[in-house]
Motif scaffolding. Sequence first.
Motif, mmCIF file in Angstrom:
data_model
loop_
_atom_site.group_PDB
_atom_site.id
_atom_site.type_symbol
_atom_site.label_atom_id
_atom_site.label_comp_id
_atom_site.label_asym_id
_atom_site.label_seq_id
_atom_site.Cartn_x
_atom_site.Cartn_y
_atom_site.Cartn_z
ATOM 1 N N LEU A 259 41.055 70.662 42.193
ATOM 2 C CA LEU A 259 41.664 71.817 42.847
ATOM 3 C C LEU A 259 42.004 72.917 41.847
ATOM 4 N N ARG A 260 42.375 72.518 40.621
ATOM 5 C CA ARG A 260 42.669 73.521 39.582
ATOM 6 C C ARG A 260 41.434 74.388 39.307
ATOM 7 N N TYR A 261 40.293 73.706 39.069
ATOM 8 C CA TYR A 261 39.092 74.444 38.702
ATOM 9 C C TYR A 261 38.380 75.065 39.905
ATOM 10 N N GLN A 262 38.569 74.472 41.063
ATOM 11 C CA GLN A 262 37.949 75.009 42.266
ATOM 12 C C GLN A 262 38.600 76.318 42.706
ATOM 13 N N TYR A 263 39.937 76.368 42.602
ATOM 14 C CA TYR A 263 40.666 77.530 43.104
ATOM 15 C C TYR A 263 41.368 78.324 41.998
ATOM 16 N N GLY A 264 41.114 77.953 40.745
ATOM 17 C CA GLY A 264 41.696 78.690 39.623
ATOM 18 C C GLY A 264 43.216 78.648 39.593
ATOM 19 N N LEU A 265 43.794 77.481 39.900
ATOM 20 C CA LEU A 265 45.247 77.357 39.967
ATOM 21 C C LEU A 265 45.874 77.469 38.581
ATOM 22 N N LYS A 266 46.995 78.165 38.517
ATOM 23 C CA LYS A 266 47.756 78.297 37.281
ATOM 24 C C LYS A 266 49.107 77.589 37.441
ATOM 25 N N GLY A 267 50.103 78.050 36.695
ATOM 26 C CA GLY A 267 51.394 77.373 36.677
ATOM 27 C C GLY A 267 52.037 77.210 38.036
ATOM 28 N N ARG A 268 52.134 78.298 38.798
ATOM 29 C CA ARG A 268 52.809 78.234 40.095
ATOM 30 C C ARG A 268 52.065 77.325 41.062
ATOM 31 N N GLY A 269 50.747 77.497 41.162
ATOM 32 C CA GLY A 269 49.958 76.673 42.071
ATOM 33 C C GLY A 269 49.932 75.217 41.657
ATOM 34 N N SER B 260 52.184 73.626 39.856
ATOM 35 C CA SER B 260 53.507 73.012 40.039
ATOM 36 C C SER B 260 53.726 72.613 41.493
ATOM 37 N N LEU B 261 53.274 73.456 42.420
ATOM 38 C CA LEU B 261 53.393 73.120 43.844
ATOM 39 C C LEU B 261 52.521 71.913 44.182
ATOM 40 N N LEU B 262 51.287 71.905 43.664
ATOM 41 C CA LEU B 262 50.367 70.792 43.924
ATOM 42 C C LEU B 262 50.917 69.474 43.392
ATOM 43 N N TRP B 263 51.398 69.489 42.131
ATOM 44 C CA TRP B 263 51.896 68.252 41.541
ATOM 45 C C TRP B 263 53.240 67.827 42.139
ATOM 46 N N THR B 264 54.007 68.760 42.645
ATOM 47 C CA THR B 264 55.247 68.397 43.333
ATOM 48 C C THR B 264 54.932 67.610 44.601
ATOM 49 N N ILE B 265 53.935 68.066 45.359
ATOM 50 C CA ILE B 265 53.533 67.362 46.591
ATOM 51 C C ILE B 265 52.979 65.979 46.260
ATOM 52 N N ILE B 266 52.076 65.923 45.272
ATOM 53 C CA ILE B 266 51.480 64.636 44.877
ATOM 54 C C ILE B 266 52.561 63.676 44.386
ATOM 55 N N SER B 267 53.449 64.178 43.542
ATOM 56 C CA SER B 267 54.481 63.321 42.942
ATOM 57 C C SER B 267 55.499 62.851 43.970
ATOM 58 N N LEU B 268 55.808 63.687 44.960
ATOM 59 C CA LEU B 268 56.728 63.261 46.018
ATOM 60 C C LEU B 268 56.131 62.104 46.824
ATOM 61 N N CYS B 269 54.837 62.170 47.105
ATOM 62 C CA CYS B 269 54.165 61.050 47.793
ATOM 63 C C CYS B 269 54.270 59.772 46.955
ATOM 64 N N TYR B 270 54.077 59.926 45.660
ATOM 65 C CA TYR B 270 54.170 58.802 44.715
ATOM 66 C C TYR B 270 55.579 58.221 44.704
ATOM 67 N N LEU B 271 56.592 59.089 44.675
ATOM 68 C CA LEU B 271 57.991 58.648 44.649
ATOM 69 C C LEU B 271 58.408 57.972 45.945
ATOM 70 N N VAL B 272 57.899 58.446 47.068
ATOM 71 C CA VAL B 272 58.226 57.807 48.350
ATOM 72 C C VAL B 272 57.703 56.369 48.371
ATOM 73 N N TYR B 273 56.509 56.160 47.794
ATOM 74 C CA TYR B 273 55.990 54.789 47.698
ATOM 75 C C TYR B 273 56.844 53.946 46.764
ATOM 76 N N LEU B 274 57.232 54.513 45.618
ATOM 77 C CA LEU B 274 58.011 53.752 44.635
ATOM 78 C C LEU B 274 59.424 53.458 45.109
ATOM 79 N N HIS B 275 60.108 54.473 45.664
ATOM 80 C CA HIS B 275 61.547 54.376 45.919
ATOM 81 C C HIS B 275 61.945 54.472 47.387
ATOM 82 N N GLY B 276 61.022 54.752 48.275
ATOM 83 C CA GLY B 276 61.364 54.839 49.690
ATOM 84 C C GLY B 276 62.410 55.901 49.964
#
Length: 523
Positions: free
Chosen positions: A84-94, A96-112
């Motif tokens: 997604l970074r290279y496809q859409y040219g995402l920088k810091g703001r984009g 950070s939003l992408l990794w926040t969503i991914i990481s929240l999914c990861y945390l919900v699995y780890l910690h419920g």
Amino acid sequence: MGSFSWKQLEFGLILLYAASFYAVFIQRSLHLSHDYVGRLYGLRKGWLAGRLNDISDPQWRSFRDNLPILTVVMGTFVTVANFLRYQYGLKGRGMSLLWTIISLCYLVYLHGACVFFILAIGSANYFISKTFVESRYYMGILWGFNVAFLVLNRVYEGYPFSLFGQRLAFLDNFRGTFRWHICFNFVVLRMISYGWDYYAAFNRRPFDLKRHMQRCEVCSSGKTCYHALQEKGLHIEKYSFCMYLCYLIYAPLYISGPILSFNAFAAQLEMPQKSYSLVSICFYGLRWCLAFFLMELMTHFFFYNAFAKSGLWWQLSPFQIFIVAYGVINFMWLKFFLIWRFFRFWSLVNGVETPENMPRCISNCHDLETFWKSWHASYNRWLVRYMYIPLGGSKRKLLNIWVIFTFVAIWHDLEWKLVAWAWLTCVFLIPEIVVKSIAKTFKARSALGEFFSYELGAMSGAVTISFLMIANLVGYVAGPAHIKLLISRMTEKEARLILSAIFFSFYVAVKLMFHIRDIREKV
């Protein structure tokens, strides 16, 4: 020429002694593991040569058992993010939003449902940083808030939801697969880092980049070193809540680090690291696989950690106690080496470089200062930047170490044996600091002076290693409750010869380290 020949002869004799020492050590270790195999806890059927496998360490057992799923999850996360970074040219703001969503999914699995606690405490820290940044008491508030939750999280074991009322008690059935307050120790470091970096940016603390580039080989080559990323600071808009939250829960580094500052993280989300090429990252991964196989060999043939967990050390001879203690510290080094480099590998693939933990082998450290810089190196950098320098740096070094190591012990866990280990380390570190300070003022002006300086360095290194082994025995094998028993065993008449031989081996080992250092300097 004669001096050079003598050094060659000494180096050859040291190599011969080292080979003999490790041959005896390995042989005795094999016999020790074989003789006590039926009385050790934490062994289970292995896959190598029909032998049992020592998985008595819960941290290593958990990491090893979950390694396949962790590899798939991290590989998927990083692949999606990079695409997604290279496809859409995402920088810091984009990003950070992408990794926040991914990481929240990861945390919900780890910690419920316990993700709520992480978000609530993290949001409160963000509010404190933004609200009190102009206050003269800002640093006290920031540190007080984070240390308070560091302690409270452990005291209340992650806060059962029933503590807040029976209506919420059902959420205790959805606490995930991993205790959130264990991982939160790293989040605390990130919250302090954000608060400090934001304060420095808000007050526009200068960093002389031109002067730094003149002295830094990495930056002068067109790349950007970690120190420059950390110190440059960012535009005040980069300290947004989305970037902050992404930094706290960034999936590849969330569980165990390595630790990096907020400034360095945000800068690399904007512009991926260039220090490691694709080939270098692949080679890094290959080296990790070889190190993992080495760990498998170690735990299948030598049951050091099982001895420590089974509490059988007091039945062993002094030399056997040394074998267990030395084996445990090497097991711990390799365990953390593998865990930290696994997650750092995936972070590098995603374009985020962190400081390297374990840059030096545990058996190639002859003083405590080098040991700490080479163990949890990223944590050491964090402590220097956010504690040591603000407390006065080298001007108050003898006092600072007590504050810092007490924090390190509490940060790891609320156990008296860790506090005892931390204070013992301080006691052993003070003479080293004093000797180093005196040595800096002394310059050998003759061959005899150089010889005495060399021998004194080897002797002091042997003493330091001995102190380190004692601290390791107290902290991770015997425990502070058995200090008297340990002392009595080590002061028995038959133990004196063994202890003398062990000390001489440390002395020879330090000389070997000196020779390795000299060879590297010539290369």
